[in-house]
Design a protein around this motif. Sequence first.
Motif, PDB file in Angstrom:
ATOM      1  N   TYR A   1      95.357 -49.623  28.538  1.00 34.94           N
ATOM      2  CA  TYR A   1      96.327 -50.552  27.900  1.00 34.94           C
ATOM      3  C   TYR A   1      97.321 -49.863  27.279  1.00 34.94           C
ATOM      4  CZ  TYR A   1      93.507 -54.709  28.460  1.00 34.94           C
ATOM      5  OH  TYR A   1      92.613 -55.838  29.024  1.00 34.94           O
TER       6      TYR A   1
ATOM      7  N   PHE B   1     102.255 -56.469  23.966  1.00 43.49           N
ATOM      8  CA  PHE B   1     100.922 -56.409  23.412  1.00 43.49           C
ATOM      9  C   PHE B   1     100.987 -56.707  21.916  1.00 43.49           C
ATOM     10  CE2 PHE B   1      99.978 -53.491  26.946  1.00 43.49           C
ATOM     11  CZ  PHE B   1      98.950 -53.817  27.256  1.00 43.49           C
TER      12      PHE B   1
ATOM     13  N   GLU C   1      90.016 -58.157  22.702  1.00 40.93           N
ATOM     14  CA  GLU C   1      89.310 -58.852  23.671  1.00 40.93           C
ATOM     15  C   GLU C   1      87.916 -58.723  23.693  1.00 40.93           C
ATOM     16  OE1 GLU C   1      92.012 -58.611  27.601  1.00 40.93           O
ATOM     17  OE2 GLU C   1      90.815 -56.850  27.178  1.00 40.93           O
TER      18      GLU C   1
ATOM     19  N   ARG D   1     100.693 -60.609  22.143  1.00 43.46           N
ATOM     20  CA  ARG D   1      99.500 -60.791  22.470  1.00 43.46           C
ATOM     21  C   ARG D   1      98.570 -60.745  21.241  1.00 43.46           C
ATOM     22  NH1 ARG D   1      97.428 -57.748  27.919  1.00 43.46           N
ATOM     23  NH2 ARG D   1      99.233 -58.278  29.269  1.00 43.46           N
ATOM     24  N   CYS D   2      98.667 -59.922  20.594  1.00 44.21           N
ATOM     25  CA  CYS D   2      97.984 -59.718  19.349  1.00 44.21           C
ATOM     26  C   CYS D   2      98.041 -60.774  18.435  1.00 44.21           C
ATOM     27  CB  CYS D   2      98.113 -58.389  18.532  1.00 44.21           C
ATOM     28  SG  CYS D   2      97.586 -57.000  19.689  1.00 44.21           S
TER      29      CYS D   2
ATOM     30  N   TRP E   1      94.783 -54.569  21.053  1.00 46.37           N
ATOM     31  CA  TRP E   1      94.391 -55.804  22.003  1.00 46.37           C
ATOM     32  C   TRP E   1      93.036 -55.538  22.837  1.00 46.37           C
ATOM     33  CZ3 TRP E   1      95.094 -60.487  22.751  1.00 46.37           C
ATOM     34  CH2 TRP E   1      94.693 -61.062  23.987  1.00 46.37           C
TER      35      TRP E   1
ATOM     36  N   SER F   1      99.435 -51.332  19.198  1.00 43.48           N
ATOM     37  CA  SER F   1      99.376 -52.764  19.678  1.00 43.48           C
ATOM     38  C   SER F   1      98.305 -52.681  21.011  1.00 43.48           C
ATOM     39  CB  SER F   1     100.609 -53.625  19.835  1.00 43.48           C
ATOM     40  OG  SER F   1     101.242 -53.501  18.608  1.00 43.48           O
TER      41      SER F   1
ATOM     42  N   PHE G   1      96.909 -64.131  19.380  1.00 40.85           N
ATOM     43  CA  PHE G   1      95.248 -64.365  19.270  1.00 40.85           C
ATOM     44  C   PHE G   1      95.053 -64.724  17.925  1.00 40.85           C
ATOM     45  CE2 PHE G   1      91.342 -62.574  17.945  1.00 40.85           C
ATOM     46  CZ  PHE G   1      90.464 -62.828  18.981  1.00 40.85           C
TER      47      PHE G   1
END
Length: 400
Positions: free
Chosen positions: A8, A24, A263, A27-28, A259, A255, A31
Amino acid sequence: MTGKETEYIRQAVESGKISGNGEFTHRCQAFFEQRYGFKKCLLTTSGTDALEMAAILTGVGPGDEVIVPSYTFVSTALAFIRCGAKVVFADSRADEPNIDASKIESLITPRTKVIVPVHYAGCACDMDAIMAIANRHNLLVIEDAAQAVDSWYLGLGGRCRCTKELADSTVDLNLKPTPKPLGSIGHLGCFSFHETKNIISGEGGMLTINDEKFVRRAEIIWEKGTNRAEFFRGEVNKYGWVDIGSSFLPTEIVSAFLWAQLENLDEIQTERKRLWQNYWNFLADNFKFQVSVCGLQGADSGIRLPKVPGYATNNAHMFYLLFPDLAKRSDFIAKMKARDILTVFHYLPLHSSEYYKAQHDGRELPNCDRYADTLVRLPLYYGLGSDQDKVFTAIRESLG
């Protein structure tokens, strides 16, 4: 490492945008907002930066007072001292290291503006009591949840767990009242992703904003005092300097690493809880422990195991022992070191630190001092695996 961190990071570099607030990062933040219901999340370069952002948002300054536990890392207090506020240190509970909520109200003065509970070892403070005090006195609450990712407050009415079920922190979301993730209860919450935490990015942190009135300003402070984030979303046609702030957001490289961890959060947490439970079972089965007011205590040695209050879950951030005194703890640490096992004590009391002791009001904080002298942490990390058996052997030989 879960396996995809470097992949990543490569993707982040190849994207051509590594300065932060990119894919990223988004995304974090999404989440955490979706999984835990935080109103707004902003990644930061560290847990310390999250605390400093929170301090700025509260507006505290010279003449204001902030109540902070003395048994915590220096960042908890430093964020407010940098704003010019006076820190008033509170003692820990007698039965576990979290702040003693019953002692908070006596510390409140007309100058008090903020209470900062620290969820030590990922276990919740008594948030019902703390929020009730804050509401009575119109105070802000900032949760220092640096160690408390994926941990929950179950509310009062739970029972103290002093048995082998202690490590079972499966959350039944149908419970009444509804369990609340730590970091979502106060007006603001602060997390850390330092390499010593459950979920890591080397350095890194996150601010959670739970009160709508702080959302817009938090983003501006995060973006160096500008409304640049609004510009990138197309909400304004240009951006400029509108408030104070700093460079709080992390790079996309950080980041991206985070991530990969997120996951695999469930896998990481399952393994940490397994290791935590192994410690509990080994100690409870091999030594004479009995239930006491303060948890499970060795009948002969006086050593205590961790206590998780009934209103808290256990995210397996840390497994610690409490020794009867400093001499016995020091002896244990030395014996474990001789067997190539690193066991370490934790915080030194902030109220008696070289930097702050002259400013402390002279109150004794005996529980804080006791934890500083008697608490020792055992090795606990995702990759410990079968090496935990070596720790068991060293404990057996060191304790007899």
